[in-house]
Design an enzyme around this catalytic site. Sequence first.
Site, PDB file in Angstrom:
ATOM      1  N   HIS A  43      -0.418   1.110  13.976  1.00 47.89           N
ATOM      2  CA  HIS A  43      -1.018   0.500  12.787  1.00 47.89           C
ATOM      3  C   HIS A  43      -2.240   1.316  12.336  1.00 47.89           C
ATOM      4  O   HIS A  43      -2.453   1.517  11.142  1.00 47.89           O
ATOM      5  CB  HIS A  43      -1.518  -0.927  13.091  1.00 47.89           C
ATOM      6  CG  HIS A  43      -0.428  -1.915  13.372  1.00 47.89           C
ATOM      7  ND1 HIS A  43      -0.345  -2.604  14.547  1.00 47.89           N
ATOM      8  CD2 HIS A  43       0.603  -2.344  12.607  1.00 47.89           C
ATOM      9  CE1 HIS A  43       0.701  -3.427  14.503  1.00 47.89           C
ATOM     10  NE2 HIS A  43       1.292  -3.282  13.346  1.00 47.89           N
ATOM     11  N   ASP A  45      10.539   0.197  11.878  1.00 51.14           N
ATOM     12  CA  ASP A  45      11.361  -0.824  11.223  1.00 51.14           C
ATOM     13  C   ASP A  45      12.040  -0.154  10.030  1.00 51.14           C
ATOM     14  O   ASP A  45      11.743  -0.452   8.873  1.00 51.14           O
ATOM     15  CB  ASP A  45      10.474  -1.985  10.772  1.00 51.14           C
ATOM     16  CG  ASP A  45       9.824  -2.664  11.957  1.00 51.14           C
ATOM     17  OD1 ASP A  45      10.557  -3.251  12.757  1.00 51.14           O
ATOM     18  OD2 ASP A  45       8.596  -2.568  12.107  1.00 51.14           O
TER      19      ASP A  45
END
Length: 282
Positions: A37, A152
Amino acid sequence: MLVFQTQNALQIELKKAQNQSKKIGFVPTMGALHRGHLSLLEQSISENEITVLSIFVNPTQFNNAEDLKKYPRTLEKDIALVQELNKNILIYAPTVTDIYKGNTISRSFDYDGLEHQMEGKHRPGHFDGVGTIVKKLFEIVEPTHAYFGEKDFQQLQIVKKLVVKHKIPVNVIPCEIYREPSGLAMSSRNERLSDNARNESKLIYKILLEAKDKFMLKSAKEVTEFVVREFKKHKNFTLEYFEIAEEETLLSCKRKTKNKKYRGFIAVFIEDIRLIDNISLK
Ligand code: PAF
């Protein structure tokens, strides 16, 4: 660094930036932040004048109530990490009510079939939930650029499709998978692994690398059979799926075609924790 709990408060702050035509970068997350992140945030900071980070565990994208309950929530730790990285980030950490206004359901989306593959098959309703929250967040933040990790990969393709179909004026920026030194793809779910399982989970990337090598000479079917066999040897893992699919359509590769880009996609359980990963087979 400012933390906003309501969309109204965030939008008042963002209006100032919008009035000055500042570029707004956006990193949507469900929190439990890790190095992956932070790398998205770093990229956003370098490409925009303002960066917004959202931290929201979105209930409508969980098809399993237990998974939602167990999803790690570490807001204070997340805020401290972001503060260390950069003091100019705006954090939006809303409540479920601020987002859903008492109507916590997802609307249904048509992503031209992308939603019926892999994660879509195994997590019914998941991509309706993702579309619902991502569209809402885009409407609240109105970002210039939005950053999504390739871990993802299916979600990334779905978000790109959402943006085109709904004519949302944002550039979706794919960001490479960030891995632990062992090769394990960084994920908030790794937090729930025991030390032993975390160590064993390096097997996932090892097998993906082997699959990539084999795909140079062998068919998708043979490579898939190889992966299934390998996981059968390791009793702590339960393989949910391994699939070689074409990057744009996410359709399963039946016969290799030149000029098409393929990826190997995997979902596997260890200690009842579901991990996903993927690898480019170029
Ligand atoms: O990738 C995630 O963490 C989530 O699916 C997202 C994009 C933040 C939407 O809730």
